[in-house]
Design an enzyme around this catalytic site. Structure first.
Site, PDB file in Angstrom:
ATOM      1  N   PHE A  16     -39.967  34.775 -35.922  1.00 17.31           N
ATOM      2  CA  PHE A  16     -41.252  34.794 -36.680  1.00 17.31           C
ATOM      3  C   PHE A  16     -42.168  33.773 -35.973  1.00 17.31           C
ATOM      4  O   PHE A  16     -43.470  33.673 -35.751  1.00 17.31           O
ATOM      5  CB  PHE A  16     -41.382  34.993 -38.298  1.00 17.31           C
ATOM      6  N   TYR A  17     -41.484  32.585 -35.994  1.00 19.79           N
ATOM      7  CA  TYR A  17     -42.352  31.323 -35.302  1.00 19.79           C
ATOM      8  C   TYR A  17     -42.725  31.947 -34.033  1.00 19.79           C
ATOM      9  O   TYR A  17     -44.020  31.895 -33.495  1.00 19.79           O
ATOM     10  CB  TYR A  17     -41.451  30.199 -35.148  1.00 19.79           C
TER      11      TYR A  17
END
Length: 335
Positions: free
Chosen positions: A151-152
């Site tokens: 998700f980063y």
């Protein structure tokens, strides 16, 4: 020139602000001073910048639109460098909302404010993680980067896409630069070099993921800062389009650029350099690949070199030695 920099209490933001201040520029720094890692380390960086009379610091979160807007408009910068973010690949598995708030909502606030003030050049920190498990090497800016593994990485690619739309709609010259494993003095405690050196000094095991078979394109912090400053003078436009390899959009003044030297090093070779520098062997604990990790990163520096005339060159031996000497000097202040 006047630079507005988010994340000046962070690793990269501190080094960038200090270099600009040493070169005679004015800098306003903005940082949330979050507790993701040691506040003592962030405060020590901030204290170093506060020694310059041409530096002003504003503490606040990127999500605080009014405070951020007031800080930018009260300064009227020539360049905005947006470095502040929720960092860390593995932490994004534990707390994805922190990445949503900082990297998406916070970055959108920066885009809106840059549009309102009509800044001459907006610069956004992205990451090599957007390439995911890209099979082609080296990673080129023209490669597909639509399959992030964390998700980063997804939040950073989303920031790039949002910024492209603003460049098209509002003609704000925008450069998104992708970092490749930055290291050096004043680095983050959650990064491998910091963790390995600390563990070795404490006679503890170092955790080696992927059985040591991974490789990374390490970028020394001074080289990275030079690259950012060089690029700040090359706002995207048709006048500086590079034939064949450029990512300059046909729809607006937007460009992505790798900030890496194109010299990947195997993880075990990296550890051997640390051992040599410290004069002692590491106690190694081999572990499997972690969720979200990629087997390798490998930057193509061709576009950076074409735009600025240079690329990161500092050797790993020199960079690791500089970090170890810094850590030994400051350990009591930051641990």
């Amino acid at each position: 020139m006047r630079y507005f920099i988010t994340g000046t209490a962070g690793f990269i933001g501190f080094h960038l602000a200090r270099k600009l201040l040493q070169d005679g520029h004015e800098v306003v720094g903005f940082d949330g001073m979050t507790a993701y890692y040691s506040l003592r380390l962030k405060e020590a960086r901030n204290a170093g910048l506060a020694q310059f009379p041409s530096f002003r610091f504003v503490q606040g979160m990127l999500e605080d639109r009014a405070l951020l807007e007031g800080a930018v408009k009260g300064f009227n910068p020539d360049v905005i460098v947006h470095l502040a973010a929720q960092a860390g690949v593995r932490y994004s598995l534990e707390n994805p909302k922190a990445y949503l708030d900082s990297n998406l909502i916070g970055s959108w606030n920066i885009l809106e404010i840059a549009r309102e003030v009509g800044v001459g050049h907006l610069m956004l920190a992205s990451t090599s993680s957007v390439y995911g498990a890209n099979p082609g090497i080296p990673f080129r800016e023209t490669d597909k980067a639509d399959e992030p593994l964390t998700f980063y990485a997804a939040s950073k690619k989303s920031m790039e896409v949002m910024a492209h739309s603003y460049a098209h709609l509002y003609k704000v010259p925008t450069t998104a630069f992708r970092f490749f494993t930055v290291y050096g003095p004043w680095g983050r405690p959650d990064m491998a070099l910091f963790k390995f050196v600390k563990a070795m000094l404490d006679d503890q095991e170092i955790e080696i993921y992927g059985e040591g078979k991974m490789s990374r394109d390490f970028t020394y912090i001074d080289d990275l800062v030079d690259s950012i400053i060089d690029l700040s003078m090359v706002a995207p436009s048709e006048s500086n389009r590079v034939a064949d390899i450029d990512t300059l959009s046909e729809q607006g003044p937007f460009r992505t650029v790798n900030l890496g030297g194109g010299q990947p090093v195997g993880l075990l070779d990296f550890i051997e350099v640390i051992e040599k520098t410290m004069g002692k062997p590491a106690r190694r604990k081999m572990l499997p690949m972690q969720k979200g990790d990629v087997p390798r990163t490998f930057a193509s520096p061709d576009l950076l070199l074409a735009l600025t005339g240079r690329k990161p060159e500092t050797g790993l031996d020199e960079g690791v030695d500089a970090f170890v000497r810094w850590y030994m000097e400051h350990r009591s202040e930051i641990d």
